[in-house]
Design a protein around this motif. Structure first.
Motif, PDB file in Angstrom:
ATOM      1  N   LEU A  65      63.314  49.578  61.061  1.00  0.00           N
ATOM      2  CA  LEU A  65      61.779  49.045  61.221  1.00  0.00           C
ATOM      3  C   LEU A  65      61.305  48.308  59.988  1.00  0.00           C
ATOM      4  O   LEU A  65      60.613  47.323  60.291  1.00  0.00           O
ATOM      5  CB  LEU A  65      61.172  50.641  61.092  1.00  0.00           C
ATOM      6  CG  LEU A  65      61.283  51.448  62.353  1.00  0.00           C
ATOM      7  CD1 LEU A  65      60.790  52.685  61.853  1.00  0.00           C
ATOM      8  CD2 LEU A  65      60.348  50.806  63.739  1.00  0.00           C
ATOM      9  N   LEU A  66      62.035  48.358  58.869  1.00  0.00           N
ATOM     10  CA  LEU A  66      61.886  47.569  57.728  1.00  0.00           C
ATOM     11  C   LEU A  66      62.000  46.089  57.979  1.00  0.00           C
ATOM     12  O   LEU A  66      61.086  45.280  57.574  1.00  0.00           O
ATOM     13  CB  LEU A  66      62.493  48.052  56.548  1.00  0.00           C
ATOM     14  CG  LEU A  66      62.431  47.214  55.316  1.00  0.00           C
ATOM     15  CD1 LEU A  66      61.020  47.209  54.832  1.00  0.00           C
ATOM     16  CD2 LEU A  66      63.252  47.924  54.177  1.00  0.00           C
ATOM     17  N   LEU A  67      63.407  45.815  58.658  1.00  0.00           N
ATOM     18  CA  LEU A  67      63.819  44.454  58.886  1.00  0.00           C
ATOM     19  C   LEU A  67      62.684  43.710  59.978  1.00  0.00           C
ATOM     20  O   LEU A  67      62.370  42.652  59.707  1.00  0.00           O
ATOM     21  CB  LEU A  67      65.208  44.714  59.562  1.00  0.00           C
ATOM     22  CG  LEU A  67      65.740  43.352  59.698  1.00  0.00           C
ATOM     23  CD1 LEU A  67      65.639  42.121  58.390  1.00  0.00           C
ATOM     24  CD2 LEU A  67      67.169  43.440  60.122  1.00  0.00           C
ATOM     25  N   PHE A  68      62.388  44.598  60.926  1.00  0.00           N
ATOM     26  CA  PHE A  68      61.389  44.147  61.979  1.00  0.00           C
ATOM     27  C   PHE A  68      60.071  43.837  61.338  1.00  0.00           C
ATOM     28  O   PHE A  68      59.390  42.603  61.454  1.00  0.00           O
ATOM     29  CB  PHE A  68      61.235  45.013  63.124  1.00  0.00           C
ATOM     30  CG  PHE A  68      60.251  44.547  64.211  1.00  0.00           C
ATOM     31  CD1 PHE A  68      60.866  43.535  65.308  1.00  0.00           C
ATOM     32  CD2 PHE A  68      59.131  44.624  63.957  1.00  0.00           C
ATOM     33  CE1 PHE A  68      59.980  43.227  66.380  1.00  0.00           C
ATOM     34  CE2 PHE A  68      58.141  44.151  65.058  1.00  0.00           C
ATOM     35  CZ  PHE A  68      58.743  43.601  66.178  1.00  0.00           C
ATOM     36  N   ALA A  69      59.566  44.848  60.560  1.00  0.00           N
ATOM     37  CA  ALA A  69      58.369  44.586  59.838  1.00  0.00           C
ATOM     38  C   ALA A  69      58.375  43.340  59.047  1.00  0.00           C
ATOM     39  O   ALA A  69      57.150  42.591  58.966  1.00  0.00           O
ATOM     40  CB  ALA A  69      58.015  45.749  59.119  1.00  0.00           C
ATOM     41  N   LEU A  70      59.304  43.062  58.177  1.00  0.00           N
ATOM     42  CA  LEU A  70      59.238  42.040  57.096  1.00  0.00           C
ATOM     43  C   LEU A  70      59.335  40.698  57.908  1.00  0.00           C
ATOM     44  O   LEU A  70      58.462  39.495  57.548  1.00  0.00           O
ATOM     45  CB  LEU A  70      60.497  42.148  56.358  1.00  0.00           C
ATOM     46  CG  LEU A  70      60.235  43.323  55.272  1.00  0.00           C
ATOM     47  CD1 LEU A  70      61.616  43.485  54.343  1.00  0.00           C
ATOM     48  CD2 LEU A  70      59.093  43.112  54.143  1.00  0.00           C
ATOM     49  N   ILE A  71      60.074  40.486  58.812  1.00  0.00           N
ATOM     50  CA  ILE A  71      60.180  39.254  59.722  1.00  0.00           C
ATOM     51  C   ILE A  71      58.795  39.189  60.516  1.00  0.00           C
ATOM     52  O   ILE A  71      58.290  38.038  60.362  1.00  0.00           O
ATOM     53  CB  ILE A  71      61.052  39.417  60.773  1.00  0.00           C
ATOM     54  CG1 ILE A  71      62.719  39.372  60.099  1.00  0.00           C
ATOM     55  CG2 ILE A  71      61.316  38.149  61.657  1.00  0.00           C
ATOM     56  CD1 ILE A  71      63.194  38.182  59.421  1.00  0.00           C
ATOM     57  N   PHE A  72      58.054  40.079  60.879  1.00  0.00           N
ATOM     58  CA  PHE A  72      56.919  39.884  61.769  1.00  0.00           C
ATOM     59  C   PHE A  72      55.689  39.316  60.479  1.00  0.00           C
ATOM     60  O   PHE A  72      55.160  38.662  60.811  1.00  0.00           O
ATOM     61  CB  PHE A  72      56.590  41.041  62.299  1.00  0.00           C
ATOM     62  CG  PHE A  72      55.344  41.161  63.205  1.00  0.00           C
ATOM     63  CD1 PHE A  72      55.190  40.476  64.255  1.00  0.00           C
ATOM     64  CD2 PHE A  72      54.049  41.547  62.784  1.00  0.00           C
ATOM     65  CE1 PHE A  72      54.012  40.334  65.071  1.00  0.00           C
ATOM     66  CE2 PHE A  72      53.006  41.385  63.351  1.00  0.00           C
ATOM     67  CZ  PHE A  72      52.857  40.717  64.868  1.00  0.00           C
ATOM     68  N   GLY A  73      55.760  40.216  59.355  1.00  0.00           N
ATOM     69  CA  GLY A  73      54.933  39.916  58.313  1.00  0.00           C
ATOM     70  C   GLY A  73      55.193  38.532  57.625  1.00  0.00           C
ATOM     71  O   GLY A  73      54.006  37.645  57.484  1.00  0.00           O
ATOM     72  N   ILE A  74      56.288  38.129  57.416  1.00  0.00           N
ATOM     73  CA  ILE A  74      56.607  36.969  56.819  1.00  0.00           C
ATOM     74  C   ILE A  74      56.578  35.545  57.664  1.00  0.00           C
ATOM     75  O   ILE A  74      56.124  34.602  57.350  1.00  0.00           O
ATOM     76  CB  ILE A  74      57.897  36.893  56.064  1.00  0.00           C
ATOM     77  CG1 ILE A  74      58.096  37.895  54.964  1.00  0.00           C
ATOM     78  CG2 ILE A  74      58.355  35.621  55.594  1.00  0.00           C
ATOM     79  CD1 ILE A  74      59.424  38.486  54.468  1.00  0.00           C
ATOM     80  N   LYS A  75      56.974  35.982  58.891  1.00  0.00           N
ATOM     81  CA  LYS A  75      56.857  34.684  59.961  1.00  0.00           C
ATOM     82  C   LYS A  75      57.755  33.680  59.479  1.00  0.00           C
ATOM     83  O   LYS A  75      57.177  32.556  59.600  1.00  0.00           O
ATOM     84  CB  LYS A  75      55.381  34.444  60.210  1.00  0.00           C
ATOM     85  CG  LYS A  75      54.866  35.341  61.094  1.00  0.00           C
ATOM     86  CD  LYS A  75      53.466  35.056  61.297  1.00  0.00           C
ATOM     87  CE  LYS A  75      52.709  36.275  62.238  1.00  0.00           C
ATOM     88  NZ  LYS A  75      52.668  37.435  61.797  1.00  0.00           N
ATOM     89  N   PRO A  76      59.081  33.884  59.380  1.00  0.00           N
ATOM     90  CA  PRO A  76      59.924  32.861  58.941  1.00  0.00           C
ATOM     91  C   PRO A  76      60.104  31.674  60.067  1.00  0.00           C
ATOM     92  O   PRO A  76      60.048  32.442  61.172  1.00  0.00           O
ATOM     93  CB  PRO A  76      61.205  33.263  58.237  1.00  0.00           C
ATOM     94  CG  PRO A  76      61.093  34.770  59.076  1.00  0.00           C
ATOM     95  CD  PRO A  76      59.870  34.880  59.311  1.00  0.00           C
ATOM     96  N   LYS A  77      60.589  30.712  59.999  1.00  0.00           N
ATOM     97  CA  LYS A  77      61.001  29.608  60.976  1.00  0.00           C
ATOM     98  C   LYS A  77      62.555  29.359  60.929  1.00  0.00           C
ATOM     99  O   LYS A  77      63.016  29.117  62.061  1.00  0.00           O
ATOM    100  CB  LYS A  77      60.385  28.239  60.960  1.00  0.00           C
ATOM    101  CG  LYS A  77      58.749  28.516  60.860  1.00  0.00           C
ATOM    102  CD  LYS A  77      57.854  27.101  60.890  1.00  0.00           C
ATOM    103  CE  LYS A  77      56.510  27.263  61.101  1.00  0.00           C
ATOM    104  NZ  LYS A  77      55.996  26.032  61.078  1.00  0.00           N
ATOM    105  N   ARG A  78      63.234  29.370  59.944  1.00  0.00           N
ATOM    106  CA  ARG A  78      64.533  29.320  59.662  1.00  0.00           C
ATOM    107  C   ARG A  78      65.105  30.274  59.090  1.00  0.00           C
ATOM    108  O   ARG A  78      65.263  30.489  57.725  1.00  0.00           O
ATOM    109  CB  ARG A  78      64.645  27.905  58.839  1.00  0.00           C
ATOM    110  CG  ARG A  78      63.770  26.586  59.457  1.00  0.00           C
ATOM    111  CD  ARG A  78      63.905  25.307  58.441  1.00  0.00           C
ATOM    112  NE  ARG A  78      63.214  25.617  57.351  1.00  0.00           N
ATOM    113  CZ  ARG A  78      61.765  25.480  57.064  1.00  0.00           C
ATOM    114  NH1 ARG A  78      61.016  25.413  58.057  1.00  0.00           N
ATOM    115  NH2 ARG A  78      61.366  25.939  55.848  1.00  0.00           N
TER     116      ARG A  78
END
Length: 218
Positions: free
Chosen positions: A27-40
């Motif tokens: 859940l932490l990994l998903f939430a961080l990616i969703f919040g940061i919204k990285p492209k690369r």
């Protein structure tokens, strides 16, 4: 969050040796990616592709981004590879030797998110190897940071590279396997020496670590 996303989070880690063991870590990994919204995005160590599934699912939710994974001996099931192929590329080879090749899979050539979960006795080499390929403000997540050698290597990198900001440990529980503590995610942020001081984000300055502690993330 739709039902398909929930399925990915709950089922991403497959088999007895799971890349992202705890539901909290997934859940932490998903939430961080969703919040940061990285492209690369770069993943060092993918094994069965559990964490890659989560990252790609979060990128799908963001509507942008791509992930390149490096692993010398990946065991990603074919159905998982097909599921994530629209945002994922795999480089079979060791890290840090293949990091430069991974950076060439992106036009900009610099990563804004890195998930390090490879050889747990050589985390320092992965951190050092990826630094020349990071965009200003990039995030690094070092998984299994409670394992003694990973913990040692993170501290060594922080003491040597002033451009790394310590954002602290996210989550304070560990799983003991064969007498060693595992899991845990340590977050770092990269500040490019070439960046203007006025362009530096205030959100993850050193004082943020104290805020995390206040929230019992220690």
């Amino acid at each position: 969050m739709n039902l398909e996303t929930m399925r990915v989070i709950f089922d991403a880690a497959r088999g007895p040796s799971q890349a992202v063991e705890k539901l909290e870590d997934r859940l932490l990994l998903f939430a961080l990616i969703f919040g940061i919204k990285p492209k690369r995005c770069l993943e060092i160590g993918t094994f069965q592709g559990g964490s890659a599934q989560i990252i790609v699912s979060a990128l799908d939710a963001c509507g942008q981004g791509k992930l390149v994974s490096i692993d010398p001996a990946p065991k990603i099931p074919e159905e998982v590879r097909a599921e994530i192929a629209h945002r994922h590329e795999l480089i079979v080879g060791p890290s840090p030797a293949c990091i430069a090749a991974a950076s060439k899979r992106f036009e900009e050539g610099r990563f804004d998110f890195v998930f390090i979960d490879g050889d747990h006795d050589r985390a320092y080499a992965d951190i050092e190897g990826v630094l020349p390929f990071l965009a200003h403000g990039a995030y690094l997540l070092c998984h299994d940071c409670f394992y003694k050698n990973v913990k040692r290597d993170i501290q060594r990198a922080l003491s040597r590279f002033p451009q790394l900001v310590d954002c602290g440990i996210l989550g304070n529980k560990f799983v003991e396997i064969d007498g060693h503590p595992w899991t845990g995610t340590h977050m770092l942020r990269f500040t490019s020496p070439e960046a203007s001081p006025h362009s530096r984000s205030p959100h993850f300055r050193p004082g943020f670590r104290q805020l995390l502690r206040r929230l019992s993330w220690k």
